[in-house]
Design an enzyme around this catalytic site. Structure first.
Site, PDB file in Angstrom:
ATOM      1  N   LYS A  95       0.835  -0.861   0.018  1.00 13.66           N
ATOM      2  CA  LYS A  95       0.008  -0.112   0.347  1.00 13.66           C
ATOM      3  C   LYS A  95       1.007   1.383  -0.439  1.00 13.66           C
ATOM      4  O   LYS A  95       1.995   1.173   0.592  1.00 13.66           O
ATOM      5  CB  LYS A  95      -0.939   0.118   1.175  1.00 13.66           C
ATOM      6  CG  LYS A  95      -2.151   0.503   1.714  1.00 13.66           C
ATOM      7  CD  LYS A  95      -2.961   0.337   0.221  1.00 13.66           C
ATOM      8  CE  LYS A  95      -4.270   0.810   0.616  1.00 13.66           C
ATOM      9  NZ  LYS A  95      -5.267  -0.406   0.150  1.00 13.66           N
TER      10      LYS A  95
HETATM   11  N1  GLU Z   1      -7.557  -0.044  -3.383  1.00 12.63           N
HETATM   12  C1  GLU Z   1      -8.315  -1.049  -3.713  1.00 12.63           C
HETATM   13  C2  GLU Z   1      -8.261  -2.059  -2.289  1.00 12.63           C
HETATM   14  O1  GLU Z   1      -8.031  -1.313  -1.099  1.00 12.63           O
HETATM   15  C3  GLU Z   1      -7.537  -1.883  -4.735  1.00 12.63           C
HETATM   16  C4  GLU Z   1      -6.032  -2.225  -4.933  1.00 12.63           C
HETATM   17  C5  GLU Z   1      -5.715  -2.666  -5.834  1.00 12.63           C
HETATM   18  O2  GLU Z   1      -6.468  -2.731  -7.562  1.00 12.63           O
HETATM   19  O3  GLU Z   1      -4.565  -3.085  -5.841  1.00 12.63           O
HETATM   20  O4  GLU Z   1      -8.173  -3.335  -2.721  1.00 12.63           O
END
Ligand code: GLU
Length: 429
Positions: free
Chosen positions: A112
């Site tokens: 993240k």
């Molecule tokens: N931000 C989204 C999540 O928390 C998508 C992450 C992604 O597609 O890599 O799952």
């Protein structure tokens, strides 16, 4: 312990994720060494991002990318732009991505990123400059086979287009697979923008079924009207559900007969926020959480359902569109009081599932139709729900409520896959 480890470990969301990890690991007897390895992220990157603002002054922002685990494949997870971003929160969200991707059977690890800022306070030019500089700082660590960012709170397909362009410029050739959630015209996937909301609704449908209810007769309240909440409303409405309340950071609106979702979207399109919508009663975010509805769907930030308000929750079902919206204490209280909770790593997995589809299309030079994407997403969400439900039956918990603790089951199923992979790779064994 280094300063930054301490900062990570003291973060309340990180502590919640650790608590759930330990609880599930103990419940199913995960190897001690595997548990030790998962407690801290593999790599935490911290950068400062200087931006020449429109007034010609340079402002420096804090940016982070935490790569939690890549046993199952390249790191994968979103980029968040929000004033509350810090290294601990990003690390917690990265760990959740590891568990989500493992649970959903994707060949991906968890990461993240984030920048501490209020995106609504920056002009488009400032946001573009910031995103490009952030991408440059991260470029040694990201890439289609290393780490693949995507949108999260406060970022969107435009942010991804800037990241793709900057990374490709630095590589000397176009690398569409470096990010997902980008515009369809430059290699994005059809069906990605609504994917998280649609996945939430597939899990809502299955969760209602086990409570002997049908989505076409259900009433729902949705907190958050962004990338997740808005699409959850649209998709649930299309399946016949009655959306009685919706909120965003400006407050909420309520109409027991059901809100006109299209009209509300048009209003928000013109006025940016829900506040002032004239065709429904105004309510606060706290009022929304306490409504008597068939399902409560928190799709905004973490920690909104907590020890302070858990006793006021009246919905028999919570479907977590956000990451970490229910604190462990509140979750345990609610499950013991007959509330079924479809946990985040299951319920909001539709986004990363279609991100995976997008990445597969990019690296294989393929283009799928929207129907193909939606059908494949439905299969993954239905089968993941079943996997969690069956896991809960196979590893019964001590919950006193009517339903099993699905968070424990989801974490358990996820950890079991990770443990097998770590064993095969000879990691932490
Ligand atoms: N931000 C989204 C999540 O928390 C998508 C992450 C992604 O597609 O890599 O799952």
């Amino acid at each position: 312990m280094t300063y930054s480890e301490d900062e990570i470990l003291k973060n309340p969301l990180y502590q919640s994720v650790l608590y759930e990890l330990e609880k599930a690991g103990k419940h199913i007897g995960i190897n001690r060494n595997v548990m030790e390895r998962l407690k801290l992220p593999r790599r935490s990157i911290r950068v400062s991002i200087p931006v020449r603002m429109d007034n010609d002054r340079v402002q420096v922002f804090n940016g982070y990318r935490v790569q939690h685990n890549h046993t199952l494949g390249p790191f994968k997870g979103g980029i968040r732009y929000h004033p509350g971003v810090n290294i601990g929160e990003v690390a917690a969200l990265a760990a959740l991505m590891t568990y989500k991707n493992s649970l959903l059977n994707l060949p991906l690890g968890g990461a993240k990123g984030g920048v501490q800022l209020d995106p609504s306070a920056l002009s488009k030019a400032e946001l573009e400059a910031l995103t490009r500089r952030f991408t440059s700082e991260l470029s040694p660590f990201i890439g289609p086979d290393k780490d693949i960012p995507a949108p999260d709170v406060g970022t969107n397909s435009e942010t991804m287009a800037w990241m793709l362009d900057t990374f490709s410029l630095e590589s000397g050739f176009s690398q569409t697979g470096v990010v997902t959630g980008k515009p369809v015209e430059i290699g994005g996937s059809k069906g990605r923008s609504c994917a998280t909301g649609l996945g939430v609704v597939y899990i809502l449908e299955k969760s209602l079924e086990v409570q002997n209810k049908n989505i076409s007769e259900a009433t729902i309240a949705v907190q958050g009207f962004g990338k997740v909440g808005l699409h959850a409303c649209v998709e649930a409405h299309a399946m016949g559900a009655r959306i009685v309340a919706v909120s965003d950071r400006s407050g909420g609106v309520y109409n027991p007969k059901g809100l006109n979702v299209t009209d509300l979207i048009n209003y928000v399109g013109a006025n940016r926020l829900i506040k002032g919508y004239p065709k429904a009663k105004s309510i606060s975010n706290e009022d929304l959480l306490a409504l008597e509805v068939d399902a409560l769907i928190p799709c905004a930030l973490d920690g909104v359902i907590n020890s302070k308000n858990m006793k006021s929750i009246r919905a028999p079902l919570i479907v977590e569109g956000a990451n970490g919206p229910t604190t462990p204490e509140a979750g345990e209280y609610l499950v013991n009081n007959d509330v079924l909770i479809a946990p985040d790593i299951l319920a909001n997995g539709g986004g990363v599932v279609v991100s995976y589809f997008e990445w597969v299309q990019d690296i294989g030079w393929l283009f799928w139709t929207e129907k193909q994407v939606r059908d494949k997403l439905k299969d993954v969400m239905y089968s993941s729900f079943e996997k969690v439900w069956n896991f809960a039956e196979d590893y019964p918990d001590k919950t006193k409520g009517k339903y099993k603790d699905l968070r424990l089951a989801a974490m358990g199923a996820s950890l079991m896959r990770l443990e097998k992979a770590m064993k095969l790779r000879g990691q932490a064994w």
